[in-house]
Design a protein around this motif. Structure first.
Motif, PDB file in Angstrom:
ATOM      1  N   SER A 127       0.266  -1.267  -4.596  1.00 32.94           N
ATOM      2  CA  SER A 127       0.761  -0.779  -3.586  1.00 32.94           C
ATOM      3  C   SER A 127      -0.700   0.613  -2.921  1.00 32.94           C
ATOM      4  O   SER A 127      -0.063   0.484  -2.395  1.00 32.94           O
ATOM      5  CB  SER A 127       1.958   0.929  -4.415  1.00 32.94           C
ATOM      6  OG  SER A 127       2.473   1.329  -3.884  1.00 32.94           O
ATOM      7  N   ILE A 128      -1.127   1.066  -3.598  1.00 30.28           N
ATOM      8  CA  ILE A 128      -2.185   1.826  -2.929  1.00 30.28           C
ATOM      9  C   ILE A 128      -2.563   0.865  -2.394  1.00 30.28           C
ATOM     10  O   ILE A 128      -3.424   1.651  -1.284  1.00 30.28           O
ATOM     11  CB  ILE A 128      -3.072   2.880  -4.223  1.00 30.28           C
ATOM     12  CG1 ILE A 128      -2.162   3.517  -4.309  1.00 30.28           C
ATOM     13  CG2 ILE A 128      -4.111   3.535  -3.499  1.00 30.28           C
ATOM     14  CD1 ILE A 128      -2.634   4.676  -5.801  1.00 30.28           C
ATOM     15  N   LYS A 129      -3.323  -0.183  -3.099  1.00 33.81           N
ATOM     16  CA  LYS A 129      -4.317  -1.281  -1.552  1.00 33.81           C
ATOM     17  C   LYS A 129      -3.510  -1.533  -0.537  1.00 33.81           C
ATOM     18  O   LYS A 129      -3.474  -1.450   0.544  1.00 33.81           O
ATOM     19  CB  LYS A 129      -4.562  -2.649  -2.626  1.00 33.81           C
ATOM     20  CG  LYS A 129      -5.597  -2.187  -3.565  1.00 33.81           C
ATOM     21  CD  LYS A 129      -5.611  -3.954  -3.918  1.00 33.81           C
ATOM     22  CE  LYS A 129      -6.626  -3.356  -4.949  1.00 33.81           C
ATOM     23  NZ  LYS A 129      -6.882  -4.560  -5.540  1.00 33.81           N
ATOM     24  N   ARG A 130      -1.617  -1.904  -0.543  1.00 38.55           N
ATOM     25  CA  ARG A 130      -0.696  -2.413   0.490  1.00 38.55           C
ATOM     26  C   ARG A 130      -1.181  -1.273   1.755  1.00 38.55           C
ATOM     27  O   ARG A 130      -1.159  -0.872   2.589  1.00 38.55           O
ATOM     28  CB  ARG A 130       0.077  -2.422  -0.321  1.00 38.55           C
ATOM     29  CG  ARG A 130       1.178  -2.991   2.058  1.00 38.55           C
ATOM     30  CD  ARG A 130       2.774  -3.159   0.837  1.00 38.55           C
ATOM     31  NE  ARG A 130       3.401  -2.323   0.528  1.00 38.55           N
ATOM     32  CZ  ARG A 130       3.922  -1.109  -1.133  1.00 38.55           C
ATOM     33  NH1 ARG A 130       3.328  -2.619  -1.915  1.00 38.55           N
ATOM     34  NH2 ARG A 130       4.232  -0.640  -1.270  1.00 38.55           N
ATOM     35  N   GLU A 131      -0.812   0.274   1.016  1.00 37.54           N
ATOM     36  CA  GLU A 131      -0.767   1.172   1.779  1.00 37.54           C
ATOM     37  C   GLU A 131      -2.290   1.906   2.882  1.00 37.54           C
ATOM     38  O   GLU A 131      -1.871   2.001   3.908  1.00 37.54           O
ATOM     39  CB  GLU A 131      -0.864   2.631   1.234  1.00 37.54           C
ATOM     40  CG  GLU A 131       1.350   2.602   0.503  1.00 37.54           C
ATOM     41  CD  GLU A 131       1.073   4.436  -0.640  1.00 37.54           C
ATOM     42  OE1 GLU A 131       2.411   3.640  -0.893  1.00 37.54           O
ATOM     43  OE2 GLU A 131       0.334   4.307  -0.743  1.00 37.54           O
ATOM     44  N   ARG A 132      -3.390   1.780   2.037  1.00 39.33           N
ATOM     45  CA  ARG A 132      -4.467   1.758   2.435  1.00 39.33           C
ATOM     46  C   ARG A 132      -4.642   0.796   3.544  1.00 39.33           C
ATOM     47  O   ARG A 132      -5.245   1.373   4.953  1.00 39.33           O
ATOM     48  CB  ARG A 132      -5.670   1.519   1.552  1.00 39.33           C
ATOM     49  CG  ARG A 132      -5.577   2.709   0.144  1.00 39.33           C
ATOM     50  CD  ARG A 132      -7.008   3.077  -0.660  1.00 39.33           C
ATOM     51  NE  ARG A 132      -7.715   3.981   0.781  1.00 39.33           N
ATOM     52  CZ  ARG A 132      -8.931   4.038   0.500  1.00 39.33           C
ATOM     53  NH1 ARG A 132      -9.381   3.273  -0.673  1.00 39.33           N
ATOM     54  NH2 ARG A 132      -9.951   4.752   1.268  1.00 39.33           N
ATOM     55  N   ARG A 133      -4.541  -0.434   3.223  1.00 35.80           N
ATOM     56  CA  ARG A 133      -5.175  -1.456   4.185  1.00 35.80           C
ATOM     57  C   ARG A 133      -4.031  -1.253   5.937  1.00 35.80           C
ATOM     58  O   ARG A 133      -4.207  -1.228   6.868  1.00 35.80           O
ATOM     59  CB  ARG A 133      -3.752  -2.926   4.002  1.00 35.80           C
ATOM     60  CG  ARG A 133      -4.299  -4.206   4.893  1.00 35.80           C
ATOM     61  CD  ARG A 133      -4.184  -5.636   4.426  1.00 35.80           C
ATOM     62  NE  ARG A 133      -2.402  -5.385   3.660  1.00 35.80           N
ATOM     63  CZ  ARG A 133      -1.949  -5.546   2.160  1.00 35.80           C
ATOM     64  NH1 ARG A 133      -3.024  -5.431   1.593  1.00 35.80           N
ATOM     65  NH2 ARG A 133      -0.993  -5.291   2.033  1.00 35.80           N
ATOM     66  N   ASP A 134      -2.015  -1.319   5.672  1.00 35.44           N
ATOM     67  CA  ASP A 134      -1.300  -0.564   6.263  1.00 35.44           C
ATOM     68  C   ASP A 134      -1.332   0.402   6.755  1.00 35.44           C
ATOM     69  O   ASP A 134      -0.794   0.622   7.698  1.00 35.44           O
ATOM     70  CB  ASP A 134      -0.200  -1.020   5.930  1.00 35.44           C
ATOM     71  CG  ASP A 134       0.699  -1.735   5.416  1.00 35.44           C
ATOM     72  OD1 ASP A 134      -0.039  -2.864   5.540  1.00 35.44           O
ATOM     73  OD2 ASP A 134       1.631  -1.554   4.442  1.00 35.44           O
ATOM     74  N   ALA A 135      -2.008   2.168   6.521  1.00 30.38           N
ATOM     75  CA  ALA A 135      -2.668   2.948   7.584  1.00 30.38           C
ATOM     76  C   ALA A 135      -3.792   2.838   8.448  1.00 30.38           C
ATOM     77  O   ALA A 135      -4.054   3.535  10.083  1.00 30.38           O
ATOM     78  CB  ALA A 135      -3.055   3.591   5.882  1.00 30.38           C
ATOM     79  N   LEU A 136      -3.646   1.515   7.992  1.00 32.48           N
ATOM     80  CA  LEU A 136      -5.970   1.324   9.666  1.00 32.48           C
ATOM     81  C   LEU A 136      -4.944  -0.178  10.462  1.00 32.48           C
ATOM     82  O   LEU A 136      -6.120  -0.312  11.335  1.00 32.48           O
ATOM     83  CB  LEU A 136      -6.963   1.281   8.494  1.00 32.48           C
ATOM     84  CG  LEU A 136      -7.061   2.105   7.968  1.00 32.48           C
ATOM     85  CD1 LEU A 136      -8.884   1.791   7.121  1.00 32.48           C
ATOM     86  CD2 LEU A 136      -7.192   3.576   8.264  1.00 32.48           C
ATOM     87  N   ALA A 137      -3.763  -0.502   9.624  1.00 32.04           N
ATOM     88  CA  ALA A 137      -3.401  -1.723  10.868  1.00 32.04           C
ATOM     89  C   ALA A 137      -3.133  -1.965  11.711  1.00 32.04           C
ATOM     90  O   ALA A 137      -3.644  -2.624  13.208  1.00 32.04           O
ATOM     91  CB  ALA A 137      -2.394  -2.244  10.000  1.00 32.04           C
ATOM     92  N   ALA A 138      -3.456  -0.753  12.887  1.00 36.33           N
ATOM     93  CA  ALA A 138      -3.400  -0.074  14.229  1.00 36.33           C
ATOM     94  C   ALA A 138      -4.515  -0.358  14.668  1.00 36.33           C
ATOM     95  O   ALA A 138      -4.358   0.768  16.117  1.00 36.33           O
ATOM     96  CB  ALA A 138      -2.232   0.903  14.476  1.00 36.33           C
ATOM     97  N   GLY A 139      -5.458  -0.171  14.328  1.00 40.57           N
ATOM     98  CA  GLY A 139      -6.856  -0.676  14.602  1.00 40.57           C
ATOM     99  C   GLY A 139      -7.162   0.910  14.882  1.00 40.57           C
ATOM    100  O   GLY A 139      -7.933   1.399  15.858  1.00 40.57           O
ATOM    101  N   ILE A 140      -7.271   2.019  13.424  1.00 43.98           N
ATOM    102  CA  ILE A 140      -7.310   2.628  13.336  1.00 43.98           C
ATOM    103  C   ILE A 140      -8.546   3.162  12.272  1.00 43.98           C
ATOM    104  O   ILE A 140      -9.070   2.127  11.585  1.00 43.98           O
ATOM    105  CB  ILE A 140      -6.665   3.350  12.556  1.00 43.98           C
ATOM    106  CG1 ILE A 140      -4.918   4.205  13.819  1.00 43.98           C
ATOM    107  CG2 ILE A 140      -7.040   4.871  11.681  1.00 43.98           C
ATOM    108  CD1 ILE A 140      -3.174   4.008  12.427  1.00 43.98           C
TER     109      ILE A 140
END
Length: 329
Positions: free
Chosen positions: A140-153
């Motif tokens: 879950s944490i790995k997914r959250e970290r990946r998704d948090a930056l998905a918009a080019g952040i």
């Protein structure tokens, strides 16, 4: 203040307050009840670091003196000052547990609450920390970290001279946007942030998020001797899990790289448990001058302390860490 032979040997910094905002130990219900009954709750005496829900010494005693004697004198002095200043009460918040126990001997009522802190078990990397979690939370944490930056952040750590006035301008905008939604009236000024930048920038960490060449979110942290203290966060763009990344995961990463033992991510927030922050009891002591109000609050606090203790045990059991050795990291 306590003196021996004209030399100051102990002090308790305190101030009068006419409201109950900005303290993180909530007594507004006490004030409302007392005033409905015809009493006057304000002013009250507050012993704390303003706007700072961090545990630390509140009865300050010089080294090389009889500490027990001086702390006893300071506790008695607070009770006397309450009467002289015509305050309804004295509130010593986020005190050390030893101070909490001492103040109880002088008629202060005992209150407890929970915060959620992360503990560095000597990790060499964030992946080392992840390896201590059960598989569900780790994924879950790995997914959250990946998704948090998905918009080019992109994420940036700013400390010391890297914190420019432009960065403070951006962070103040974040602070005002979030503060206006959550509290209605943010209390820190733009000048405040420049002042801490001038006087203690090496002890400040801004975790800032950037997208399309502009700052879009950030969190301010203060770097202690062994603890990173997370404080305000804000954003002008809202992306899934960005709050968790900027406030919790980046704080853990920074603490590991700096060799800090703890991250205190501010008051409240049971959602922090799933991110590796476990409950820790905080202590406050309250002297209530009016006998009737004191009896009512004393009865309430006995039940509240029992609830806090039981809730802490239950919450700790919900932690994301592996329970046995048979689960592969």
């Amino acid at each position: 203040m306590a003196k021996i032979d004209g030399r100051v040997v102990g002090v308790v910094p305190c101030y009068l307050k006419s409201h109950s905002q900005g303290e993180y130990v909530f007594d507004r219900g006490w004030a409302d009840a007392y005033e409905r009954a015809g009493g006057r709750y304000y002013p009250k005496l507050q012993v704390s670091v303003p706007f700072t829900p961090a545990t630390g010494p509140r009865l300050l005693v010089r080294d090389g003196v009889d500490r027990e004697r001086i702390t006893e004198a300071l506790a008695s002095g607070l009770v006397a000052l309450c009467g002289v200043s015509k305050a309804s009460s004295v509130h010593v918040t986020f005190a050390l547990e030893a101070e909490w126990k001492l103040l109880a001997e002088h008629g202060f009522l005992q209150r407890t609450d929970q915060q959620f802190h992360w503990h560095n078990e000597g990790f060499a990397s964030f992946d080392d920390f992840l390896a201590t979690l059960n598989s569900r939370h780790r994924k879950s944490i790995k997914r959250e970290r990946r998704d948090a930056l998905a918009a080019g952040i992109s994420i940036h750590w700013l400390t010391g001279k890297d914190i420019t006035e432009d960065a403070w301008d951006a962070f103040f905008e974040f602070y005002m946007e979030t503060g206006s939604r959550k509290w209605g009236r943010p209390y820190l000024t733009r000048e405040f942030f420049s002042l801490i930048g001038e006087t203690m920038s090496e002890d400040v960490l801004l975790v800032m998020a950037r997208r399309n060449d502009r700052w879009i979110a950030g969190a301010i942290n203060f770097i202690g001797s062994d603890t990173l203290f997370g404080r305000n966060w804000g954003a002008v763009e809202h992306h899934p899990f960005l709050h968790f990344e900027v406030c919790y995961y980046q704080a853990i990463d920074f603490a590991i790289k700096r060799g800090l033992r703890y991250v205190e991510a501010g008051a409240q927030g049971e959602h922090k448990i799933a991110r590796g922050y476990l409950p820790r009891t905080t202590h406050s002591a309250h002297f209530i001058a009016d006998p009737g109000l004191r009896r009512a609050i004393d009865d309430y606090l006995k039940r509240e302390r029992a609830y806090v203790a039981e809730a802490g045990r239950e919450l700790a059991e919900l932690g994301p860490f592996r329970k046995g050795i048979d689960e592969a990291p």
